[in-house]
Design a protein around this motif. Structure first.
Motif, PDB file in Angstrom:
ATOM      1  N   CYS A  57       0.862  -1.185   0.000  1.00 39.54           N
ATOM      2  CA  CYS A  57       0.000   0.000   0.000  1.00 39.54           C
ATOM      3  C   CYS A  57       0.898   1.234   0.000  1.00 39.54           C
ATOM      4  O   CYS A  57       2.116   1.123  -0.115  1.00 39.54           O
ATOM      5  CB  CYS A  57      -0.971  -0.012   1.176  1.00 39.54           C
ATOM      6  N   ALA A  58       0.288   2.414   0.136  1.00 37.85           N
ATOM      7  CA  ALA A  58       1.022   3.648  -0.164  1.00 37.85           C
ATOM      8  C   ALA A  58       1.944   4.139   0.944  1.00 37.85           C
ATOM      9  O   ALA A  58       2.831   4.949   0.693  1.00 37.85           O
ATOM     10  CB  ALA A  58       0.025   4.747  -0.529  1.00 37.85           C
ATOM     11  N   SER A  59       1.742   3.682   2.189  1.00 35.65           N
ATOM     12  CA  SER A  59       2.568   4.152   3.301  1.00 35.65           C
ATOM     13  C   SER A  59       2.334   3.265   4.520  1.00 35.65           C
ATOM     14  O   SER A  59       1.375   2.481   4.552  1.00 35.65           O
ATOM     15  CB  SER A  59       2.214   5.602   3.663  1.00 35.65           C
ATOM     16  N   GLY A  60       3.173   3.444   5.523  1.00 36.41           N
ATOM     17  CA  GLY A  60       2.959   2.735   6.780  1.00 36.41           C
ATOM     18  C   GLY A  60       1.696   3.234   7.478  1.00 36.41           C
ATOM     19  O   GLY A  60       0.982   2.465   8.123  1.00 36.41           O
ATOM     20  N   THR A  61       1.444   4.514   7.342  1.00 38.42           N
ATOM     21  CA  THR A  61       0.232   5.090   7.922  1.00 38.42           C
ATOM     22  C   THR A  61      -1.008   4.417   7.340  1.00 38.42           C
ATOM     23  O   THR A  61      -1.921   4.008   8.073  1.00 38.42           O
ATOM     24  CB  THR A  61       0.177   6.610   7.627  1.00 38.42           C
ATOM     25  N   ASP A  62      -1.021   4.276   6.015  1.00 37.15           N
ATOM     26  CA  ASP A  62      -2.151   3.602   5.377  1.00 37.15           C
ATOM     27  C   ASP A  62      -2.202   2.124   5.741  1.00 37.15           C
ATOM     28  O   ASP A  62      -3.290   1.556   5.893  1.00 37.15           O
ATOM     29  CB  ASP A  62      -2.072   3.750   3.850  1.00 37.15           C
ATOM     30  N   ALA A  63      -1.033   1.485   5.872  1.00 34.70           N
ATOM     31  CA  ALA A  63      -1.014   0.067   6.269  1.00 34.70           C
ATOM     32  C   ALA A  63      -1.766  -0.102   7.592  1.00 34.70           C
ATOM     33  O   ALA A  63      -2.582  -1.014   7.754  1.00 34.70           O
ATOM     34  CB  ALA A  63       0.425  -0.428   6.399  1.00 34.70           C
ATOM     35  N   LEU A  64      -1.514   0.818   8.536  1.00 35.07           N
ATOM     36  CA  LEU A  64      -2.198   0.753   9.834  1.00 35.07           C
ATOM     37  C   LEU A  64      -3.703   0.944   9.681  1.00 35.07           C
ATOM     38  O   LEU A  64      -4.499   0.165  10.206  1.00 35.07           O
ATOM     39  CB  LEU A  64      -1.633   1.826  10.773  1.00 35.07           C
ATOM     40  N   ALA A 193      -2.424  -9.044  12.101  1.00 39.69           N
ATOM     41  CA  ALA A 193      -1.832  -8.369  10.933  1.00 39.69           C
ATOM     42  C   ALA A 193      -0.599  -7.599  11.379  1.00 39.69           C
ATOM     43  O   ALA A 193      -0.468  -7.237  12.555  1.00 39.69           O
ATOM     44  CB  ALA A 193      -2.848  -7.418  10.301  1.00 39.69           C
ATOM     45  N   GLY A 194       0.307  -7.357  10.437  1.00 44.86           N
ATOM     46  CA  GLY A 194       1.496  -6.547  10.704  1.00 44.86           C
ATOM     47  C   GLY A 194       1.539  -5.393   9.717  1.00 44.86           C
ATOM     48  O   GLY A 194       1.160  -5.549   8.551  1.00 44.86           O
ATOM     49  N   CYS A 195       1.994  -4.220  10.184  1.00 44.82           N
ATOM     50  CA  CYS A 195       1.992  -3.029   9.328  1.00 44.82           C
ATOM     51  C   CYS A 195       3.420  -2.526   9.157  1.00 44.82           C
ATOM     52  O   CYS A 195       4.140  -2.347  10.137  1.00 44.82           O
ATOM     53  CB  CYS A 195       1.138  -1.945   9.963  1.00 44.82           C
ATOM     54  N   PHE A 196       3.793  -2.292   7.909  1.00 45.25           N
ATOM     55  CA  PHE A 196       5.158  -1.884   7.586  1.00 45.25           C
ATOM     56  C   PHE A 196       5.165  -0.580   6.805  1.00 45.25           C
ATOM     57  O   PHE A 196       4.247  -0.299   6.035  1.00 45.25           O
ATOM     58  CB  PHE A 196       5.853  -2.970   6.761  1.00 45.25           C
ATOM     59  N   SER A 197       6.255   0.167   7.011  1.00 45.55           N
ATOM     60  CA  SER A 197       6.499   1.397   6.258  1.00 45.55           C
ATOM     61  C   SER A 197       7.769   1.216   5.451  1.00 45.55           C
ATOM     62  O   SER A 197       8.751   0.668   5.955  1.00 45.55           O
ATOM     63  CB  SER A 197       6.677   2.560   7.229  1.00 45.55           C
ATOM     64  N   PHE A 198       7.749   1.695   4.218  1.00 37.60           N
ATOM     65  CA  PHE A 198       8.964   1.720   3.407  1.00 37.60           C
ATOM     66  C   PHE A 198       9.455   3.149   3.210  1.00 37.60           C
ATOM     67  O   PHE A 198      10.097   3.468   2.204  1.00 37.60           O
ATOM     68  CB  PHE A 198       8.728   1.004   2.066  1.00 37.60           C
ATOM     69  N   PHE A 199       9.129   4.023   4.145  1.00 37.83           N
ATOM     70  CA  PHE A 199       9.697   5.376   4.168  1.00 37.83           C
ATOM     71  C   PHE A 199      11.224   5.229   4.075  1.00 37.83           C
ATOM     72  O   PHE A 199      11.794   4.309   4.652  1.00 37.83           O
ATOM     73  CB  PHE A 199       9.276   6.064   5.479  1.00 37.83           C
ATOM     74  N   PRO A 200      11.891   6.127   3.346  1.00 37.35           N
ATOM     75  CA  PRO A 200      13.318   5.922   3.069  1.00 37.35           C
ATOM     76  C   PRO A 200      14.216   5.684   4.292  1.00 37.35           C
ATOM     77  O   PRO A 200      15.245   5.023   4.174  1.00 37.35           O
ATOM     78  CB  PRO A 200      13.708   7.224   2.349  1.00 37.35           C
ATOM     79  N   ALA A 212       3.148  -1.820   3.618  1.00 39.00           N
ATOM     80  CA  ALA A 212       2.562  -3.146   3.380  1.00 39.00           C
ATOM     81  C   ALA A 212       1.894  -3.655   4.642  1.00 39.00           C
ATOM     82  O   ALA A 212       2.268  -3.274   5.752  1.00 39.00           O
ATOM     83  CB  ALA A 212       3.633  -4.142   2.924  1.00 39.00           C
ATOM     84  N   VAL A 213       0.899  -4.515   4.428  1.00 35.87           N
ATOM     85  CA  VAL A 213       0.248  -5.234   5.522  1.00 35.87           C
ATOM     86  C   VAL A 213       0.575  -6.711   5.339  1.00 35.87           C
ATOM     87  O   VAL A 213       0.410  -7.247   4.238  1.00 35.87           O
ATOM     88  CB  VAL A 213      -1.283  -5.036   5.492  1.00 35.87           C
ATOM     89  N   THR A 214       1.049  -7.363   6.402  1.00 27.73           N
ATOM     90  CA  THR A 214       1.300  -8.806   6.347  1.00 27.73           C
ATOM     91  C   THR A 214       0.266  -9.526   7.200  1.00 27.73           C
ATOM     92  O   THR A 214      -0.209  -8.978   8.200  1.00 27.73           O
ATOM     93  CB  THR A 214       2.689  -9.149   6.900  1.00 27.73           C
TER      94      THR A 214
END
Ligand SMILES: *Cc1c(COP(=O)(O)O)cnc(C)c1O
Length: 386
Positions: A57-64, A193-200, A212-214
């Motif tokens: 998804c678009a961000s860690g914030t959105d994953a949450l 569920a797990g929530c991840f951010s790929f912020f740099p 991403a959501v796992t």
């Protein structure tokens, strides 16, 4: 010698050509939204986290937000989390219309205290049918969001016990903890569920925003996948979702970087070990406590010190990168004033916010740079090495 808090360009140097090639391929394919590259990354990322599924998804914030919504959190529900975290944790809860309920942290690890959560539940909650609710407010309590802060997982044994006992699903905020483990289990694989951010600046960073959501729950994964595209099946909408996809080009970059992630974690761990040894000579500095069951990926190396703001100034005057994560606990934020907390509601969080400093720990630091950081801190407190 100046030392940056983080220098991403050093990390990118060895993968530079691969990233450029990925861009060329994406441009040639004209496939920018979804498609096979995104699917491959989602597969690789799920395998890395030890889960059945991963949904970009678009961000860690959105994953949450997406994970909470897919788990069944509704407007008006209460969600338990930590006040000592990045704003997005509580922000995501509030944005879907739920109410953050804070419980204090464990001072040694900075993670949510299972004992504080247990006390709050025993004082304030009751069970009704299959669900917990707040005896005072009458609201349902539909999720707990432990935050694996600075790269160390929370005590998942205790939290799972509470989750089972009170029938409150766990949604892990694993944004800072990709690859971290608790008793060998990876962050993002223990809760519903797990929530991840790929912020740099995260250990696995995109060249932009991403998340991403796992989960091991296929149905939940499908719900997240639907919610990230307006909650529909084609043009039939059961839920109101949003537009929150992971760009194919970011998935391509992330897939390349994922192959190097364990090596990068090792660099951070090596640097952390260096600090543990070298800073033990400075009695004023308290280094972060890692529980024996946990393996940290050290997204941050965060020490607690007296005269914190003076130390910050000292480090800055020497051009040594440092930052305070986080200076204002969330129960003190203006936007959460209506929740009715006082400054003293969470003493450990308040204390941490006044004492913490994060120092450079990224994997490509040289020993001379680490030494520079340690000397500057030791020099400030007058412990030899100045
Ligand atoms: C980074 C972070 C987020 C939000 O991630 P974004 O990708 O920036 O939206 C949420 N929670 C924690 C603990 C984070 O560190």
């Amino acid at each position: 010698m100046p030392v940056p808090l983080l220098d991403i360009s050093r990390q990118h140097e060895p993968v530079r050509e691969e990233l450029i090639e990925a861009f060329r391929e994406a441009l040639a394919s004209s496939r920018f939204i979804k498609g096979p590259v995104l699917e491959s990354f989602e597969k690789d990322f799920a395998a890395y986290c030890g889960t059945r599924r991963a949904v970009g998804c678009a961000s860690g914030t959105d994953a949450l937000g997406l994970a909470l919504q897919a788990t069944g959190v509704e407007r008006g529900d209460e969600v338990i989390t930590s006040p000592f975290t990045f704003f997005a944790t509580a922000g995501a809860i509030a944005r879907i219309g739920a109410k953050p309920v804070f419980v204090d942290i464990d001072e040694a690890t900075f993670n949510i205290s299972p004992r504080a959560m247990e006390e709050w539940l025993e004082d304030s909650a009751d069970m009704e049918g299959a669900g917990a609710f707040n005896k005072v407010s009458g609201r349902r309590i539909t999720a707990m969001v432990p935050v694996h802060l600075f790269g160390q997982m929370c005590n998942m044994d205790e939290l799972k016990k509470l989750s089972r006992g009170w029938q409150i699903p766990v949604v892990e905020d694993a944004c800072q903890a990709v690859g971290a483990t608790w008793k060998g289990e990876k962050a993002g694989s223990v809760g519903r569920a797990g929530c991840f951010s790929f912020f740099p600046s995260k250990n696995l960073g995109a060249l932009g925003d991403g998340g991403a959501v796992t989960t091991n729950d296929e149905e939940l994964a499908d719900r997240v996948a639907s919610l990230r595209e307006h909650g529909g099946q084609g043009y039939v909408h059961r839920d109101v979702g949003t537009n929150s996809r992971l760009d194919a080009i970011q998935a391509a970059f992330l897939r390349i970087k994922l192959a190097h992630l364990e090596g990068w974690h090792e660099g951070r761990r090596r640097n952390a070990e260096y600090y543990y040894k070298a800073l033990s000579a400075v009695p004023e500095v308290r280094t972060p406590m890692i529980e024996p069951e946990a393996e940290s990926v050290y997204n941050q190396f965060t020490i607690s010190v007296p005269r914190r703001d003076e130390l910050l100034e000292h480090l800055r005057s020497k051009q040594i990168g440092c930052a305070v994560y986080y200076p204002i606990p969330l129960h003190m934020q203006q936007c959460f004033r209506h929740l009715g907390y006082t400054e003293e509601s969470f003493p450990a969080s308040l204390k941490a916010s006044g004492e913490v400093v994060s120092i450079p720990v990224f994997g490509e630091l040289t020993e001379a740079e680490l030494d520079e950081v340690v000397s500057a801190i030791a020099g400030f407190y007058g412990a030899g090495k100045a």
